[in-house]
Design an enzyme around this catalytic site. Structure first.
Site, PDB file in Angstrom:
ATOM      1  N   GLU A 328     -62.529 -23.014 -23.463  1.00 20.29           N
ATOM      2  CA  GLU A 328     -60.893 -22.093 -22.629  1.00 20.29           C
ATOM      3  C   GLU A 328     -61.515 -20.676 -21.429  1.00 20.29           C
ATOM      4  O   GLU A 328     -62.475 -20.256 -22.539  1.00 20.29           O
ATOM      5  CB  GLU A 328     -60.436 -21.912 -22.627  1.00 20.29           C
ATOM      6  CG  GLU A 328     -59.248 -23.257 -23.649  1.00 20.29           C
ATOM      7  CD  GLU A 328     -57.829 -23.087 -23.096  1.00 20.29           C
ATOM      8  OE1 GLU A 328     -56.683 -23.614 -23.660  1.00 20.29           O
ATOM      9  OE2 GLU A 328     -57.348 -21.480 -24.053  1.00 20.29           O
ATOM     10  N   CYS A 329     -61.989 -21.413 -20.214  1.00 19.83           N
ATOM     11  CA  CYS A 329     -62.319 -19.910 -20.149  1.00 19.83           C
ATOM     12  C   CYS A 329     -63.832 -19.033 -20.072  1.00 19.83           C
ATOM     13  O   CYS A 329     -65.045 -19.996 -20.243  1.00 19.83           O
ATOM     14  CB  CYS A 329     -61.373 -18.781 -19.837  1.00 19.83           C
ATOM     15  SG  CYS A 329     -61.217 -17.492 -18.441  1.00 19.83           S
ATOM     16  N   GLY A 330     -63.533 -18.545 -21.550  1.00 20.38           N
ATOM     17  CA  GLY A 330     -65.003 -17.788 -22.078  1.00 20.38           C
ATOM     18  C   GLY A 330     -65.857 -18.814 -22.928  1.00 20.38           C
ATOM     19  O   GLY A 330     -66.578 -18.977 -23.079  1.00 20.38           O
ATOM     20  N   THR A 428     -62.501 -26.078 -19.150  1.00 22.74           N
ATOM     21  CA  THR A 428     -60.878 -25.028 -17.878  1.00 22.74           C
ATOM     22  C   THR A 428     -61.704 -24.118 -18.032  1.00 22.74           C
ATOM     23  O   THR A 428     -62.060 -23.136 -18.854  1.00 22.74           O
ATOM     24  CB  THR A 428     -59.875 -26.078 -18.540  1.00 22.74           C
ATOM     25  OG1 THR A 428     -59.716 -24.625 -20.068  1.00 22.74           O
ATOM     26  CG2 THR A 428     -59.494 -27.412 -18.420  1.00 22.74           C
TER      27      THR A 428
END
Length: 439
Positions: A328-330, A428
């Site tokens: 997720e993200c990072g 994501t």
């Protein structure tokens, strides 16, 4: 519904001192021997760790846009055994989105109204005196159905300033619960996503103890306790989210730490085994894990360390040959080909996806996300609709893999950050909050 007294710490806008008041109040109430349950209204994933440090109890997000009634009830149920709930609002009291979500528009006022928790409004009186009462009066009158306890006047410059500000509040018939003198040392350290993480604060416990002493000196804590009231929902169907696998290797260090507390609590409650590991310490995920999950965080601050973490990267690649990996993200950025930091230095990441991201030219991405999956994500089948939140400053330079989902903002406008998938690997930019509840 069952009785559970609480209050909502909110403000007209961000930057008014909500968090320092929240932390000081949590610690002061805990020091008085109360079992205090903290909550965060809205999609913030940094503040709950500070709340936990201040109160000794895990803090959970309450989010009326992303969460339906069942999940809100299950999260409220975490207050069992507490004597008082203290929730911290996001942004300004009435700030939300334009389009209704699962059960509301996402404002702190909605949370306060739904649970009957009176609002303690933190009003920054710097640069004004009696005029602050007009602001407070407007917030009180804007929605009379939102319970209102009173105000704490923050950043007061002098005794004269306090007298004038109090006079205005008296004229408006608004209860003053405290007045905080201006003090520069009450500011928590920040970086581009807001506060630094709780684990990074050089002396967090001493700082919180100082906030508690400061509040006890200048705020009527007994009056705040007396103002607390409300109820939490009780539903027979309420349960926290189920785990996406039985044995979950979870990246956990200063680079990867942003996971919503209700997800982890739900995974554990349903019997999942969470196996933490540290990519920054060059640790590989547990070889027996069913799933590797890389949360968001600050990989851009540790690009060189992650690029050199060969044990971590080889363990990740070995796992991905046969079993799912999600970021997720990072965490998504770390699964990609490369990450370019703000100085323009390119760092080689895990290479399990073709994603290349850059912080050299910052671009702000913020907001709720609704995603309809086009491929499976651990725990969710294609066509499932998910709710989440995106908050980062990175720019996509390259994304050659198949999109994971059709993603839109809170108002239904398509966003280009669709996530991606390759083999057993998914990623994501949004942080998952929950799957949509069946209507």
């Amino acid at each position: 519904m069952t009785d559970m007294p609480g209050i909502m710490i909110s403000a007209p806008s961000s930057g008014t001192g909500k968090t320092t008041v929240m932390l000081g109040l949590l610690r002061a109430l805990a020091n008085d021997g109360l079992h205090v349950q903290p909550f965060k209204s809205g999609p913030d994933y940094i503040d709950p760790a500070f709340h936990h440090a201040a109160s000794g109890r895990a803090s959970f997000n309450l989010d009326t846009w992303a969460m339906g009634e069942d999940l809100l009830g299950a999260i409220c149920d975490q207050a069992k055994g507490a004597e008082i709930c203290v929730a911290e609002g996001s942004m300004g009291l009435y700030d939300g989105v334009a389009t209704r979500g699962q059960s509301g528009f996402g404002s702190s006022a909605e949370t306060a109204q739904r649970l009957g928790w009176p609002v303690v409004l933190i009003v920054d009186v710097s640069g004004q005196a009696q005029s602050a009462a007009a602001t407070a009066l407007g917030f009180q009158a804007y929605n009379p159905d939102v319970p209102f306890a009173g105000v704490i006047l923050n950043r007061c410059a002098s005794p004269r300033h306090e007298r004038l500000a109090r006079r205005g509040m008296e004229q408006a018939d608004i209860t003053v619960l405290g007045v905080l003198p201006r003090r520069g040392d009450l500011t928590l350290p920040e970086r581009h996503l807001g506060l630094i993480q709780a684990v990074e604060h050089p002396d967090l416990d001493a700082a919180i103890a100082g906030y508690a002493d400061f509040l006890r000196e200048h705020v009527d804590i007994a009056a705040i306790r007396a103002a607390a009231r409300g109820q939490i929902p009780v539903h027979a169907r309420t349960q926290l989210p189920k785990p996406p696998a039985q044995r979950i290797a979870l990246a956990r260090d200063a680079a990867f730490s942003f996971t919503y507390p209700h997800l982890l609590e739900g995974w554990r409650a349903h019997g999942a085994e969470i196996l933490p590991f540290s990519p920054l310490s060059d640790e590989a995920p547990d070889a027996e894990a069913d799933l590797v999950w890389l949360p968001g965080g600050y990989p851009e601050l540790h690009g060189g360390t992650l690029a050199a973490a060969e044990t971590f990267k080889s363990g990740l690649a070995k796992h991905a040959k046969t079993r799912p990996v999600h970021g997720e993200c990072g965490g998504y950025m770390a699964l990609g080909e490369a990450l370019i930091d703000k100085a323009g230095t390119r760092h080689q990441m895990a290479g399990l996806l073709g994603l290349v991201t850059s912080y050299e030219k910052r671009k702000f991405h913020l907001g709720y996300r609704r995603a309809v999956l086009e491929a499976p994500l651990p725990g969710h089948a294609p066509s499932a609709a998910l709710r989440g939140h995106e908050f980062h400053y990175s720019t996509i330079l390259q994304q050659p893999d198949a999109p994971l989902a059709r993603v839109a903002d809170a108002d239904g406008n398509a966003v280009p950050e669709t996530g991606s998938h390759r083999g057993h690997v998914t990623g994501t930019f949004f942080h998952l909050i929950t799957a949509e509840e069946a209507q």
